[in-house]
Scaffold this motif. Structure first.
Motif, PDB file in Angstrom:
ATOM      1  N   ASP A   1       0.849  -1.182   0.000  1.00  0.00           N
ATOM      2  CA  ASP A   1       0.000   0.000   0.000  1.00  0.00           C
ATOM      3  C   ASP A   1       0.887   1.234   0.000  1.00  0.00           C
ATOM      4  OD1 ASP A   1      -2.798   1.054   0.542  1.00  0.00           O
ATOM      5  OD2 ASP A   1      -1.656   1.958   2.189  1.00  0.00           O
ATOM      6  N   ILE A   2       0.785   2.046  -1.059  1.00  0.00           N
ATOM      7  CA  ILE A   2       1.539   3.297  -1.075  1.00  0.00           C
ATOM      8  C   ILE A   2       0.524   4.430  -1.216  1.00  0.00           C
ATOM      9  CG2 ILE A   2       3.265   4.692  -2.266  1.00  0.00           C
ATOM     10  CD1 ILE A   2       4.511   2.111  -3.297  1.00  0.00           C
ATOM     11  N   GLN A   3       0.541   5.338  -0.246  1.00  0.00           N
ATOM     12  CA  GLN A   3      -0.436   6.419  -0.285  1.00  0.00           C
ATOM     13  C   GLN A   3       0.262   7.747  -0.479  1.00  0.00           C
ATOM     14  OE1 GLN A   3      -3.060   6.252   3.070  1.00  0.00           O
ATOM     15  NE2 GLN A   3      -4.108   4.466   2.200  1.00  0.00           N
ATOM     16  N   ILE A   4      -0.298   8.544  -1.357  1.00  0.00           N
ATOM     17  CA  ILE A   4       0.160   9.923  -1.484  1.00  0.00           C
ATOM     18  C   ILE A   4      -1.017  10.801  -1.095  1.00  0.00           C
ATOM     19  CG2 ILE A   4       0.886  11.718  -3.102  1.00  0.00           C
ATOM     20  CD1 ILE A   4       2.482   9.673  -4.589  1.00  0.00           C
ATOM     21  N   ASP A   5      -0.803  11.665  -0.146  1.00  0.00           N
ATOM     22  CA  ASP A   5      -1.878  12.485   0.402  1.00  0.00           C
ATOM     23  C   ASP A   5      -3.080  11.627   0.770  1.00  0.00           C
ATOM     24  OD1 ASP A   5      -0.341  14.734   0.111  1.00  0.00           O
ATOM     25  OD2 ASP A   5      -1.172  15.215  -1.872  1.00  0.00           O
ATOM     26  N   GLY A   6      -2.814  10.464   1.300  1.00  0.00           N
ATOM     27  CA  GLY A   6      -3.895   9.624   1.788  1.00  0.00           C
ATOM     28  C   GLY A   6      -4.608   8.819   0.721  1.00  0.00           C
ATOM     29  N   GLU A   7      -4.147   8.884  -0.543  1.00  0.00           N
ATOM     30  CA  GLU A   7      -4.798   8.088  -1.589  1.00  0.00           C
ATOM     31  C   GLU A   7      -3.867   6.986  -2.062  1.00  0.00           C
ATOM     32  OE1 GLU A   7      -7.767  11.322  -3.679  1.00  0.00           O
ATOM     33  OE2 GLU A   7      -5.706  11.179  -4.376  1.00  0.00           O
ATOM     34  N   ASN A   8      -4.384   5.769  -2.105  1.00  0.00           N
ATOM     35  CA  ASN A   8      -3.559   4.646  -2.535  1.00  0.00           C
ATOM     36  C   ASN A   8      -3.299   4.746  -4.034  1.00  0.00           C
ATOM     37  OD1 ASN A   8      -2.312   2.285  -3.066  1.00  0.00           O
ATOM     38  ND2 ASN A   8      -4.026   0.949  -2.493  1.00  0.00           N
ATOM     39  N   ILE A   9      -2.023   4.838  -4.387  1.00  0.00           N
ATOM     40  CA  ILE A   9      -1.732   5.048  -5.803  1.00  0.00           C
ATOM     41  C   ILE A   9      -1.850   3.756  -6.604  1.00  0.00           C
ATOM     42  CG2 ILE A   9      -0.245   7.034  -5.358  1.00  0.00           C
ATOM     43  CD1 ILE A   9       2.152   5.178  -5.920  1.00  0.00           C
ATOM     44  N   TYR A  10      -1.951   2.611  -5.926  1.00  0.00           N
ATOM     45  CA  TYR A  10      -2.154   1.362  -6.675  1.00  0.00           C
ATOM     46  C   TYR A  10      -3.621   0.973  -6.738  1.00  0.00           C
ATOM     47  CZ  TYR A  10       2.747   0.636  -7.521  1.00  0.00           C
ATOM     48  OH  TYR A  10       4.013   0.783  -8.000  1.00  0.00           O
ATOM     49  N   ASP A  11      -4.484   1.892  -6.329  1.00  0.00           N
ATOM     50  CA  ASP A  11      -5.910   1.687  -6.486  1.00  0.00           C
ATOM     51  C   ASP A  11      -6.214   1.562  -7.974  1.00  0.00           C
ATOM     52  OD1 ASP A  11      -8.660   2.547  -4.718  1.00  0.00           O
ATOM     53  OD2 ASP A  11      -8.785   2.622  -6.910  1.00  0.00           O
ATOM     54  N   PRO A  12      -7.069   0.588  -8.353  1.00  0.00           N
ATOM     55  CA  PRO A  12      -7.341   0.417  -9.793  1.00  0.00           C
ATOM     56  C   PRO A  12      -7.945   1.658 -10.443  1.00  0.00           C
ATOM     57  CG  PRO A  12      -8.666  -1.109  -8.448  1.00  0.00           C
ATOM     58  CD  PRO A  12      -7.683  -0.451  -7.529  1.00  0.00           C
ATOM     59  N   ARG A  13      -8.538   2.520  -9.641  1.00  0.00           N
ATOM     60  CA  ARG A  13      -9.137   3.715 -10.242  1.00  0.00           C
ATOM     61  C   ARG A  13      -8.087   4.765 -10.609  1.00  0.00           C
ATOM     62  NH1 ARG A  13     -13.206   5.184  -5.627  1.00  0.00           N
ATOM     63  NH2 ARG A  13     -11.622   4.016  -4.474  1.00  0.00           N
ATOM     64  N   VAL A  14      -6.885   4.593 -10.083  1.00  0.00           N
ATOM     65  CA  VAL A  14      -5.858   5.613 -10.320  1.00  0.00           C
ATOM     66  C   VAL A  14      -5.259   5.439 -11.713  1.00  0.00           C
ATOM     67  CG1 VAL A  14      -3.568   6.409  -9.656  1.00  0.00           C
ATOM     68  CG2 VAL A  14      -5.296   5.950  -7.918  1.00  0.00           C
ATOM     69  N   ASP A  15      -5.212   6.546 -12.427  1.00  0.00           N
ATOM     70  CA  ASP A  15      -4.594   6.529 -13.747  1.00  0.00           C
ATOM     71  C   ASP A  15      -3.128   6.891 -13.581  1.00  0.00           C
ATOM     72  OD1 ASP A  15      -3.726   7.033 -16.321  1.00  0.00           O
ATOM     73  OD2 ASP A  15      -5.750   7.622 -16.937  1.00  0.00           O
ATOM     74  N   PRO A  16      -2.215   5.998 -13.917  1.00  0.00           N
ATOM     75  CA  PRO A  16      -0.802   6.293 -13.701  1.00  0.00           C
ATOM     76  C   PRO A  16      -0.355   7.570 -14.404  1.00  0.00           C
ATOM     77  CG  PRO A  16      -1.104   4.231 -14.933  1.00  0.00           C
ATOM     78  CD  PRO A  16      -2.436   4.659 -14.451  1.00  0.00           C
ATOM     79  N   VAL A  17      -1.028   7.885 -15.507  1.00  0.00           N
ATOM     80  CA  VAL A  17      -0.674   9.097 -16.233  1.00  0.00           C
ATOM     81  C   VAL A  17      -0.869  10.329 -15.350  1.00  0.00           C
ATOM     82  CG1 VAL A  17      -1.519  10.549 -18.099  1.00  0.00           C
ATOM     83  CG2 VAL A  17      -1.045   8.134 -18.512  1.00  0.00           C
ATOM     84  N   GLN A  18      -2.019  10.355 -14.649  1.00  0.00           N
ATOM     85  CA  GLN A  18      -2.292  11.488 -13.767  1.00  0.00           C
ATOM     86  C   GLN A  18      -1.337  11.490 -12.567  1.00  0.00           C
ATOM     87  OE1 GLN A  18      -6.611  11.213 -13.934  1.00  0.00           O
ATOM     88  NE2 GLN A  18      -6.668  13.117 -12.755  1.00  0.00           N
ATOM     89  N   LEU A  19      -1.053  10.260 -12.111  1.00  0.00           N
ATOM     90  CA  LEU A  19      -0.150  10.134 -10.966  1.00  0.00           C
ATOM     91  C   LEU A  19       1.221  10.694 -11.294  1.00  0.00           C
ATOM     92  CD1 LEU A  19       0.713   8.885  -8.195  1.00  0.00           C
ATOM     93  CD2 LEU A  19       1.347   6.845  -9.499  1.00  0.00           C
ATOM     94  N   ARG A  20       1.705  10.373 -12.477  1.00  0.00           N
ATOM     95  CA  ARG A  20       3.068  10.784 -12.827  1.00  0.00           C
ATOM     96  C   ARG A  20       3.166  12.284 -13.062  1.00  0.00           C
ATOM     97  NH1 ARG A  20       3.391   5.958 -16.902  1.00  0.00           N
ATOM     98  NH2 ARG A  20       3.437   4.262 -15.374  1.00  0.00           N
ATOM     99  N   ALA A  21       2.043  12.911 -13.372  1.00  0.00           N
ATOM    100  CA  ALA A  21       2.089  14.363 -13.470  1.00  0.00           C
ATOM    101  C   ALA A  21       2.290  14.958 -12.079  1.00  0.00           C
ATOM    102  CB  ALA A  21       0.786  14.877 -14.076  1.00  0.00           C
TER     103      ALA A  21
END
Lengths: 492, 457, 265
Positions: free
Chosen positions: C78-98
């Motif tokens: 579990d890796i959270q940035i600002d309390g949001e799990n970045i490996y959540d399936p809803r997370v778009d890696p493109v947005q994350l990397r920005a």
């Protein structure tokens, strides 16, 4: 096949040389191998090579030069009045040669004795009928001058062949004797043999240059003959291709060039987008199993011989296009735009299919040469894969891809079977892809097959076409290879 | 670093400015959705491109198989022919010279009688004359009969059972290529003849079976597509490949050894290298022109001879072999050479004793691939006259095979494709199947060799 | 600078930006990261140190899901940035990397102009409404990358024509242009000469004001110079994590001590 027997004799000499040379070396060392400078086999090789190689070289060169020397001598004997207007001496010489060969065959089959053959009189014997019985067809009745020339041709060939055999065998024996004589336990046989082998390796490597020289000269000479008979202005700048075997033809390359380029353009329009997207998908998206499945399958398309594509164009794609565009009310579109199966589109489409794997595997190599760091940089900034491909990978790979497209264009321009079978035979300037048009390669084939007369511009034009094609494709290749090489160096 | 010190306030404010990525990571922004849609489209283009390529391959293969397998089947009719003595050997002496005087025309009546007898025996009612009845047979039938009689003169006077080829129209009718509608304007066959055919099929006299003659036989003239085979042209290809192998392999390997192991880095070597890579891309038809000009017009080697074809293909294949041989030599690590030199071998010995044997599988693979390429090449063969005649006699000796006119597989296919009778098209496709079987086999061997001997250092 | 200065740095506590819990990474059959737990603070430079192959770069690449691009790599935990799990399936890696920018080991400017290099991120993420805004972003980013003065007269020149140190600062400017909140740096100085390294280190210290910076380095001196927090990785384990001064002067774990004193590595 006297040359064949000559070669057999030479090989036998060489084998003997190997055995004797080895034996003598061992004998000088008193049977003790350790006393020798080189391994015993090297002494054998030394004698064998000395006997074989110079003799074979002379045999090859002699065989190459002899025909033209003899023809020069014989052509002096043919009266100038025999040479018809607009033809060269070559045609007469062909008759002379055929007659001479026929007489040889007659002697060989026992229809004539050697003396009879030499004493034939064109006035009293119907030589044409005589040889016709033996299966040697002559074009016309034999005139005394031609017979005389043929007899002289036979005589000269005979003498020359005997001389050749004598010289070659003498040379082999000399080489044998010299090498055998030099064989001694202190003789540095290995060094000599290795130098000889090295020379052979160099000769083999130079064959590539010889081939190119052969290509250029064989076409250059005949092209010059052509331009002696036909205006170069008409060839390069005329607007019509209309060969006429009674002479006075219009032989301009421009309509052929148009057909060639038009078909190549359609082929590239098919092959480049499909090939490029396939390469992108395979190198950037496909998982390992998909890649290892799809890539070899695509490459099968490249290994299929062009005759198969030609047949596919002629019998499948052409008729299919006719049912779409050319059957009037019976057709798919209800139009009548296409009259026959051969057309620019037929050939272009099929050639495009052939080029897909060519473009895709070249592009695949080039895209893979773009460093992974570039992709990481882009992905790390939050770019999607397609953004990375379009804005980083493709611009970086652009020079290489341009090179690949140029190579594909050169392939398309030089392709023969697909256009021979799928493009048609009508030379014209037209923008309609459903019309049948012709290309440079198609015309080379048609001018050089069937009854050819190597003294008429209608035949010789094929060499000028070939030379143009060679220069065109060579230029494209050199340019493409240069671009690709510079591109690769950028990332090495 | 002066610029940083100049604008500390800017950095500070920028740092505290509200982030543009303020939204939750868990929700896609509209912009991201748009970008992901573009991504999916792009990916779809790529898949479509692969799909089109594979689809083309599939269409090509199904076309070839679908249209070519027919050539491996042929329709035969079984007839009992009475070898009437007074027609074939009037003298009754069984003198071969006398029997030979009877041409195929002399045999035609026997066949006509045999067909008529068969029709009568099967109880088929027909208005057709015996001559029309014999029309369902190939024009080859009389020649077959004559050849049999010349082989077995003692059988004259007997009644012998024969299996004759039917005409290509009947064969086409059996295979579905020819229908009763399509022959409306065809003077070679009539619906009445097809009625006979149907009846004979019912009686088991006429059947379509495997056709070995297509694989082993010779080409046939325009009027007898049913008798044409690939065998002789296969031999032509075989002799050409022998020439290519005998010349291209040693020369190619020698050239590669020189260039890879010994050549000094100078302008001459550069010229040779550039030359080789360019020769690999010269259109094949240009090699045909070279062959015509040098081997035929200048050296007066015979037209259409596999020797000439082999020489031309050798020149064409050499660059391929050189390029792959050099790659194979390059793959042998320098440490092997160093080891050999270290125990006192000369450079030549190091190469011939160690490097070359290690590179042999790679060289072999490259050679096979080069040969496969040469086997399928057609264009240069057109110019040296390997098409346009009927390759009817199988060569008997090596010299004959090299020097007497012959065709080659791809040239034979082209020849058939050019002929007017559509029955030859089936032969052309069938020929392609044979050609492709050869190519697939060669390439498979190459792949197996590569897998088997692939070495990782 | 030397190791002593690290001691003088005031260690202040900022709010947690990234928190990793029980992170495991597998490459095919090999277990590259084992149960790593770490809290990375905002406005802090956190250094990952350890011998080569210890997993520090792999762990860094988990933080913006760059490991997604490698087929055989599997990340659990579990890796959270600002309390949001970045490996959540809803997370778009493109947005994350920005949001989580990255600078790589080898400077990798695109084969484009300097301007286009920096404008690349804002363009794909649609951060600028018009040319003027884009110009402004480019200038601001180049200033923050401390390279503006050197390139302002040749923004159209290719980015690949710069020197190594300039290229790396251009890459930092490029990463900064997308306005990330976290900057990941994977051995950013290993391909550079000492002078360029010093410039980059100075820049990293400045960047701390705006971002949470995570830097992987194999140079302990560099970690001591630029970071406030240090994590020591060994064989895929996070051995020790704490204030930089404390790690370097008074490590708790014997393995850390061995590494610092040069006995392993």
């Amino acid at each position: 096949m006297p040359s064949f027997w000559l070669v057999i004799v030479l090989i036998a000499l060489a084998l003997a040389g190997f055995v004797l040379g080895r034996k003598r070396a061992l004998a000088t060392a008193g049977g003790d191998m350790k006393q020798l400078h080189s391994l015993p086999a090297y002494y054998g090789h030394h004698v064998a090579f000395s006997a074989l190689v110079p003799a074979l070289a002379v045999l090859a060169i002699w065989s190459l030069v002899q025909p033209s020397l003899i023809e020069n001598r014989v052509s002096d004997m043919v009266p100038a009045s025999f040479v018809e207007e607009g033809h060269t001496i070559d045609l007469i010489l062909t008759d002379v040669r055929r007659l001479a060969d026929g007489l040889d065959a007659a002697v060989a089959q026992g229809a004539l004795s050697e003396a009879q053959a030499a004493d034939l009189d064109a006035g009293t014997t119907d030589i044409r009928a005589l040889l016709g019985d033996l299966g040697v067809a002559l074009g016309a009745d034999v005139q005394p001058e031609i017979l005389a020339a043929a007899q002289s041709y036979r005589g000269l060939s005979d003498t020359a062949s005997t001389a050749k055999a004598a010289v070659v065998i003498l040379l082999a024996l000399l080489g044998f004797g010299f090498a055998y004589q030099r064989t001694h336990k202190d003789f540095r046989a290995r060094n000599v043999v290795e130098r000889g082998v090295m020379a052979l390796l160099i000769v083999a490597a130079s064959l590539a240059i010889l081939t190119t020289v052969g290509i250029v000269f064989s076409m250059l000479f005949e092209s010059l003959n052509f331009f002696g008979l036909h205006s170069w202005r008409d060839f390069f700048f005329g607007g019509t291709w209309a060969p006429n075997f009674r002479g006075d033809s219009d032989l301009s390359i421009l309509p052929l060039l148009w057909g060639t380029l038009y078909i190549s353009l359609i082929a590239l329009l098919v092959a480049v987008p499909i090939g490029l997207f396939a390469a992108i998908y395979l190198s950037e998206y496909a998982s390992a199993p998909v890649r290892s499945f799809a890539k070899p399958l695509l490459e099968i398309l490249a290994g299929i011989p062009t005759i198969v594509y030609g047949l596919f164009a002629l019998l499948t794609v052409g008729p299919m296009l006719v049912t779409i565009f050319g059957k009037g009310d019976d057709g798919v579109l209800g139009v009548e735009w296409m009259s026959g199966a051969t057309s620019v589109l037929t050939a272009g489409l099929v050639m495009g299919i052939m080029l897909i794997p060519f473009v895709s595997s070249l592009s695949d190599d080039i895209i893979n040469a773009v460093p992974q760091a570039m992709r990481d940089g882009s992905l790390g900034l939050g770019a999607t894969r397609s953004e990375t491909v379009r804005q980083v990978v493709l611009p970086a790979a652009l020079p290489g891809i341009v090179g690949a497209v140029l190579l594909a264009a050169s392939r398309a321009i030089g392709e023969t079977m697909i256009v021979v079978m799928g493009a048609g035979a009508i030379a014209k300037f037209s923008a309609n892809p459903l019309e049948s048009m012709t290309t440079i390669t198609t015309r080379i084939v048609s001018q050089l097959t069937g009854d050819t007369d190597f003294a008429s511009p209608e035949t010789l034009v094929a060499f000028a076409l070939g030379l143009t094609l060679f220069v065109l494709t060579l230029g494209l290749n050199v340019l493409a290879l240069y671009i690709v090489r510079t591109y690769r160096e950028q990332y090495d | 670093m002066s610029d940083i010190s100049q604008t500390p306030s800017q950095i500070a404010t920028a740092g505290k400015a509200p982030s543009k990525h303020a939204g939750s990571l868990l929700a896609q922004s509209p912009h991201t959705k748009k970008r992901n849609a573009a991504e999916r489209r792009f990916r779809a283009y790529g898949m479509a491109a692969i799909g089109v390529g594979l689809l083309m391959l599939l269409i090509l293969v199904t076309t070839i198989v679908g249209r070519g397998t027919g050539a491996f089947q042929q329709t035969y009719v079984t007839l009992n022919v009475e070898l009437v003595e007074k027609k074939l050997d009037k003298s009754g002496t069984r003198d071969l010279a006398a029997i030979k005087k009877v041409t195929t025309f002399g045999y035609a009546p026997l066949i006509r009688d045999a067909v008529a007898a068969k029709v009568a025996e099967l109880g088929i009612e027909t208005d057709l004359k015996p001559k029309a009845l014999a029309g369902i047979l190939s024009k080859d039938a009389a020649a077959t009969l004559r050849a049999f009689v010349l082989e077995n003169p003692d059988q004259i006077g007997e009644t012998v059972e024969f299996r004759f080829l039917t005409s290509s129209r009947v064969d086409g009718y059996m295979k579905g290529r020819v229908s009763r509608d399509s022959i409306a304007n065809d003077k070679n066959i009539s619906p009445e003849q097809l009625d006979i055919v149907d009846a004979m099929v019912g009686a088991g006299t006429l059947e379509t079976v495997f056709n070995l003659d297509f694989i082993t036989g010779a080409d046939a003239s325009d009027a007898r597509p049913e008798a044409a085979g690939m065998g002789v042209s296969m031999l032509g290809s075989l002799f050409m490949m022998l020439v290519v192998l005998a010349l291209a392999l040693p020369i190619g390997v020698a050239a590669s050894i020189y260039l890879e192991e010994f050549a000094p880095k100078n302008w001459l070597t550069d010229i040779i290298e550039v030359n080789i890579s360019n020769l690999a891309a010269v259109p094949s038809i240009v090699f045909g022109i070279l062959g015509l000009a040098v081997f035929i017009n200048y050296m007066h080697l015979p037209m259409s001879a596999p020797l000439v074809g082999g020489l031309v293909l050798t020149l064409m294949t050499l660059p391929t072999i050189i390029i792959s041989t050099r790659a194979a030599l390059k793959a042998v690590p320098p440490s092997i050479r160093d080891a050999a030199l270290g125990v006192g071998a000369s450079r030549m010995q190091a190469v011939f004793h160690h490097v070359l044997p290690l590179a042999a599988p790679g060289i072999l693979t490259g050679t096979i691939i080069g040969l496969a390429q040469a086997l399928g090449e057609t264009a240069p063969l057109l110019l040296i006259g390997m098409v346009g005649f009927i390759a009817s006699n199988a060569p008997e000796t090596l010299a004959d095979g090299l020097l007497s006119p012959n065709s080659a597989m791809p040239a034979q296919i082209y020849e058939w494709a050019k002929r007017a009778d559509p029955a030859f098209y089936e032969r052309a496709w069938g020929g392609i199947i044979i050609l492709l079987i050869f190519l697939v086999t060669m390439n498979t061997i190459a792949v197996i060799l590569r897998r088997r001997f692939e070495r990782r250092w | 600078m030397n190791q002593i200065t690290a001691l003088d740095k005031t260690v202040q506590t900022n709010k947690t930006k990234i928190s990793a819990r029980n992170v495991n990474v597998h490459y095919g059959d090999s277990h590259a990261i084992k149960d790593v737990n770490v809290e990375i603070e905002d406005n802090t430079v956190t250094a990952f140190i350890g011998p080569s192959g210890c997993g520090k770069s792999t762990f860094l690449r988990c933080l913006n899901r760059m490991n997604d691009t490698i087929d055989i790599c599997r990340v659990t935990g579990d890796i959270q940035i600002d309390g949001e799990n970045i490996y959540d399936p809803r997370v778009d890696p493109v947005q994350l990397r920005a949001k989580v920018g990255m600078v790589f080991q080898k400077p990798n400017p695109f084969p484009k102009s300097i301007y286009d290099n920096v404008a690349y991120g804002p363009r794909i993420h649609g951060l600028a409404a018009n040319k003027a805004e884009l110009d402004e972003i480019v200038e601001k980013s180049l200033r923050r990358g401390a390279i503006w003065e050197e390139v302002k007269d040749r923004l159209d020149a290719p980015g690949t024509g710069l020197s190594g140190g300039q290229q790396q600062r251009l890459c930092i400017a490029r990463a900064v242009a997308t306005e990330p909140e976290v900057l990941l740096m994977d051995e950013p100085c290993s391909a550079l000469d000492p002078i360029a390294t010093a410039q980059i280190e100075e820049l990293i210290d400045e960047l701390r004001n705006s971002y949470s910076v995570v830097i992987v380095t194999h140079s302990m001196q560099q970690a001591a110079r630029v970071s406030q927090k240090t994590a020591f990785f060994h064989l895929g384990n996070l051995v020790e994590f704490g204030a930089t001064g404390q790690i370097f002067t008074n490590p708790e774990d014997p393995r850390t001590e061995s590494y610092i004193t040069g006995r392993i590595g």
